[in-house]
Write a protein that holds these residues in place. Structure first.
Motif: not given
Ligand code: OGA
Ligand code: NI
Length: 346
Positions: A159-163
């Protein structure tokens, strides 16, 4: 017997009727047979065009879409397909966790920066919505990641990478939108204080009587701009010329919509448009909106360059925190919060 389940997912597995607390009054139902479906309901813009000789034409397309639709879809947006597939998979895995595991993240307090909840605001609403959602604050990442779910195990990292990737897309769009308004390219980016980014993972279970309820009723988004990823199940509808239009999924595209703060900054040139999510009887649906926002302390007001004698300031200056509070407290109503921030009612 009254259910004690906190989440819709756990309440509805196997029900054959919509519980009464989810049933809308007859005057406020989706009228699904009235909805228009067309191949290309809202403009599809190729962001590849922002680089090179098509730059000004692409900026113009974006401006036209913001002005006339409030919504557009983007392709060649720079977010890798593998990342899109991973975030969808992780969201689905999250909502399939055992109830006790999911409930570790439960809260009905909208001020919490990480929380799983249901409907919209269970403390203030009269009728419930057919949705569970996980909501995360995600910028700056290091302030929030440690609070996010740790199950599925890959959740935080993915999710961090996506954000981070979606934030890059937002910043490119904000430059193009600034330019389309005739402002300096960094104007909007500089008008947001320290910036903020939230995301939601919306989970809409199959619904035995979709004509009686909503996943989300008609609303405008209170933030600046929203970047929505949806799976391959239709459900999003946009109001256009008084008609609800279905926005059917196209794989690998994002749906971009103008939020209330962009309407303010553009002094009503760009429109924050009503949209809603309906549910269906066969398939679960997942959507993942990113809500990009000013920080709470940022002062929001119409750009000076867009104010003139013919076009006086439509809104007064306010802080985003003030606005956001109003939004959550009054419930999702079709009447937008913007009316409470008009210059004349200051
Ligand atoms: C939202 C929203 C639409 C959808 O979360 O604000 O409009 O399709 N979602 O889930
Ligand atoms: Ni929305």
């Amino acid at each position: 017997m009254a259910s004690t389940k906190l989440l819709l997912t756990d309440l509805v597995s196997g029900v054959s009727h919509v519980p009464s607390s989810y049933i809308r009054p007859i005057s406020d139902r989706p009228n699904l047979s009235d909805v228009q479906t067309s191949e290309v309901s809202i403009p599809l813009i190729d962001l590849q065009g922002l680089h090179g000789s098509n730059h000004s034409d692409t900026v113009k397309q974006i401006g036209q879409a913001c002005q006339h639709h409030g919504f557009f879809q983007v392709k060649n947006h720079g977010i890798p397909e593998t990342l899109i597939n991973k975030i969808m998979r992780t969201s689905r895995d999250f909502f399939r966790l055992p109830e006790s595991e999911r409930l570790k993240n439960y809260s009905d307090d909208p001020s919490k920066t990480t929380r799983l909840s249901t409907s919209f605001n269970v403390k203030t609403e009269k009728v419930s919505n057919w949705r569970d959602f996980l909501r995360l604050h995600c910028y700056p990442l290091e302030d929030y990641v440690h609070d996010w779910p740790s199950n599925p195990p890959s959740f935080r990292e993915e999710v961090a990478e996506y954000c981070t990737s979606v934030r890059g897309l937002v910043l490119r769009l904000l430059e193009a939108i600034s330019e389309s308004l005739g402002l300096e390219r960094d104007y909007i980016g500089k008008a947001l204080g320290k910036h903020a980014q939230h995301m939601a993972m919306n989970y809409y279970p199959p619904c035995p009587q979709p004509e009686l309820t909503y996943g989300l009723p008609g609303h405008t988004d209170p933030n600046l701009i929203t970047i929505l990823l949806q799976d391959d199940v239709p459900g999003l509808q946009v109001l256009s010329n008084g008609k609800w239009i279905a926005v059917n999924p196209i794989s690998n595209t994002f749906i971009v919509n103008i939020g209330d703060q962009m309407q303010v900054i553009s002094n009503d040139r760009y429109k924050s448009v009503l949209h809603r999510a309906v549910v269906n009887s066969n398939k679960e649906r997942i959507s993942i909106p990113t809500f990009y926002c000013p920080s709470y302390d940022a002062a929001v007001e119409p750009a000076k360059e867009l104010i003139s004698d013919e076009q006086p300031a439509v809104y007064r200056k306010f802080t985003y925190g003030e606005y956001y509070e109003k939004f959550w407290n009054r419930g999702l109503a079709t009447q937008t919060c913007l009316d409470m921030f008009k210059a004349s009612s200051a």
